[in-house]
Design an enzyme around this catalytic site. Structure first.
Site, short mmCIF file in Angstrom:
data_model
loop_
_atom_site.label_atom_id
_atom_site.label_comp_id
_atom_site.label_asym_id
_atom_site.label_seq_id
_atom_site.Cartn_x
_atom_site.Cartn_y
_atom_site.Cartn_z
N ARG A 166 -4.28 -15.66 71.52
CA ARG A 166 -4.03 -16.21 72.85
C ARG A 166 -4.80 -17.52 73.08
O ARG A 166 -4.42 -18.31 73.91
CB ARG A 166 -4.36 -15.16 73.93
CG ARG A 166 -3.28 -14.09 74.02
CD ARG A 166 -3.68 -12.93 74.90
NE ARG A 166 -4.74 -12.15 74.28
CZ ARG A 166 -5.35 -11.12 74.87
NH1 ARG A 166 -5.00 -10.77 76.09
NH2 ARG A 166 -6.29 -10.44 74.24
N HIS B 167 2.93 -18.64 70.92
CA HIS B 167 3.35 -19.40 72.09
C HIS B 167 3.27 -20.88 71.73
O HIS B 167 4.27 -21.47 71.34
CB HIS B 167 2.44 -19.03 73.28
CG HIS B 167 2.82 -19.70 74.55
ND1 HIS B 167 1.95 -19.91 75.57
CD2 HIS B 167 4.00 -20.22 74.96
CE1 HIS B 167 2.57 -20.52 76.57
NE2 HIS B 167 3.81 -20.73 76.21
N ASP C 13 6.00 -13.99 81.90
CA ASP C 13 5.68 -15.41 81.68
C ASP C 13 6.55 -15.98 80.57
O ASP C 13 7.29 -15.25 79.90
CB ASP C 13 4.19 -15.57 81.33
CG ASP C 13 3.75 -14.61 80.24
OD1 ASP C 13 4.61 -14.18 79.44
OD2 ASP C 13 2.55 -14.28 80.16
N LYS D 37 3.85 -17.18 85.34
CA LYS D 37 2.49 -16.65 85.53
C LYS D 37 1.48 -17.80 85.45
O LYS D 37 1.62 -18.69 84.61
CB LYS D 37 2.19 -15.63 84.42
CG LYS D 37 0.76 -15.09 84.48
CD LYS D 37 0.59 -13.89 83.56
CE LYS D 37 0.13 -14.31 82.18
NZ LYS D 37 -0.05 -13.16 81.28
C1 R5P Z 1 -0.60 -13.32 77.56
O1 R5P Z 1 0.13 -14.23 77.88
C2 R5P Z 1 -0.06 -12.00 77.08
O2 R5P Z 1 1.29 -12.10 76.74
C3 R5P Z 1 -0.26 -10.88 78.10
O3 R5P Z 1 0.56 -11.13 79.23
C4 R5P Z 1 -1.69 -10.80 78.53
O4 R5P Z 1 -2.53 -10.79 77.41
C5 R5P Z 1 -1.95 -9.56 79.37
O5 R5P Z 1 -3.31 -9.54 79.70
P1 R5P Z 1 -3.81 -8.78 80.99
O6 R5P Z 1 -3.33 -7.34 80.89
O7 R5P Z 1 -5.31 -8.89 80.92
O8 R5P Z 1 -3.25 -9.49 82.17
#
Ligand code: R5P
Length: 294
Positions: A93, A129, A170, A193
Site C-alpha cells: 500500500r 494500484h 475506492d 475514498k
Molecule cells: C487500501 O486501499 C485497501 O484496498 C483497503 O481498502 C484498506 O487497506 C483497508 O484498510 P482499513 O480496513 O484499515 O480501512
C-alpha cells in the site's frame, strides 16, 4: 516438487502439498532468548524444486525476517529451483512517496523478497494500484492470482440473490469488484475514498441500493475504517443485507466488532490470513498454478 512453509502458512502448505501430491517438508522456528529468530528446514533439498509458502500477516516484520532466513536455508541447501508463494504480500500500500522523506516501501520489500535468488513468486490479490503489475516490482517471474472468483462462488452458493449490487470502496477496488460483479451477473458501483489517517477515511459517491442486497468487495480489511464508512453510506441509502468479500482479513484490534456494529451481515474471506472468517481456501488456486509450472 517439495513444499515447505513458514510459521504463518503451515495449514495452507499442508493442503497444497496434498492437492499437488507433493512431499511436505517440515520447517521449524523458535526465538533465541534475545528475540532473534532461528529456523530450520528438514530433509535433503539438494537438486530439488522447492516451494516455500509463507504469508506476511499478521505481524509482517518478523514474518519477513523468517522468510529471509527460510529462503536462505533452502537456497544454500542446493535446491534446483525456489518458488516462493506469499499469499498475503504486505507493504504494497506504500506504493508512492506520498510525503517528502518517505521510502517507497513496496520497492524496498520487493527487493528484499528477491534477495535470496528466487526463481519465481506467486501471490494472491496483490494490492496493485500505482504499480500496475508485479513485474514493475519484481525482476523474477511473478504471478498474481485472484481469489475473487472463488469468493464470488461461495457467496452465490450461500447467499445468492437476483437483486444484488457489488460495491467497491475506492478506485483500486474496481479490479476486484468487476470480477465479482461478472460472476454474480450484477452491476457494480465504485465509490471515492479519501484516507485522512491510519484509522480514518471518508467515502463519497452515489449509491442507488435501496432495498437491494449489497456485496462489498475489497482486497484487505485492516482497521475496518473503510468498510464501516462504506456501510454507513449504504445503509443510509436503504440497502438490504450487506455482506463483504475480502481476500485478506487482517482485522486488527476490534475491527470485526466495529463491522458487525455497523450492520455487516457476513465477512467472507480466505485463508491467506487464517481467521474464523476464512470460508474460502486459496489452496486450489496455488496448487493449480504450481502444477502448471511442471
Ligand atoms: C487500501 O486501499 C485497501 O484496498 C483497503 O481498502 C484498506 O487497506 C483497508 O484498510 P482499513 O480496513 O484499515 O480501512
Amino acid at each position: 516438487m517439495l513444499i515447505t512453509y513458514g510459521s504463518s502458512s503451515e495449514a495452507l502448505a499442508r493442503e497444497v502439498a496434498n492437492q499437488c501430491n507433493a512431499t511436505l517438508v517440515r520447517s521449524k522456528r523458535r526465538l533465541f532468548p534475545d528475540g532473534e529468530q532461528y529456523v530450520q528446514v528438514s530433509g535433503d533439498l539438494y537438486g530439488e524444486d522447492v516451494v516455500l509458502i509463507h504469508s506476511f500477516a499478521l505481524n509482517p516484520d518478523p514474518l519477513l525476517v523468517e522468510y529471509l532466513l527460510l529462503a536462505n536455508a533452502i537456497r544454500s541447501a542446493g535446491c534446483r529451483s525456489l518458488t516462493v508463494v506469499i499469499p498475503y504480500l504486505a507493504y504494497l500500500r506504500q506504493d508512492s512517496r506520498f510525503k517528502p522523506g518517505e521510502p517507497l516501501s513496496a520497492k524496498v520489500i520487493a527487493s528484499l523478497i528477491e534477495s535470496p535468488r528466487i526463481d519465481r513468486l506467486i501471490t494472491i490479490d496483490a494490492h496493485l494500484h500505482r504499480f500496475r503489475s508485479l513485474s514493475d516490482l519484481f525482476i523474477a517471474p511473478s504471478l498474481n492470482l485472484s481469489a475473487m472468483p472463488l469468493l464470488a462462488d461461495y457467496y452465490l452458493k450461500n447467499f445468492g440473490n437476483l437483486e444484488t449490487v457489488v460495491v467497491g470502496p475506492d478506485a483500486e477496488s474496481e479490479q476486484w469488484a468487476k470480477v465479482v460483479a461478472e460472476h454474480l451477473s450484477s452491476p457494480y458501483i465504485i465509490m471515492e475514498k479519501e484516507r485522512l489517517g491510519d484509522r480514518e477515511v471518508t467515502i463519497r459517491g452515489g449509491v442507488p441500493v435501496k432495498g437491494k442486497n449489497v456485496v462489498i468487495v475489497d482486497d484487505i480489511v485492516s482497521t475496518g475504517a473503510t468498510l464501516v464508512k462504506l456501510m454507513e453510506a449504504l445503509l443510509g441509502e436503504g440497502a438490504g443485507n450487506v455482506d463483504a468479500l475480502v481476500t485478506h482479513a487482517l482485522l486488527v484490534e476490534d475491527s470485526y466488532q466495529k463491522l458487525t456494529q455497523a450492520g455487516l451481515r457476513n465477512l467472507i474471506s480466505t485463508d491467506t490470513v487464517p481467521t474464523r472468517h476464512s470460508k474460502v481456501s486459496v489452496a486450489p488456486l496455488i496448487s493449480k498454478a504450481l502444477q502448471g509450472l511442471s
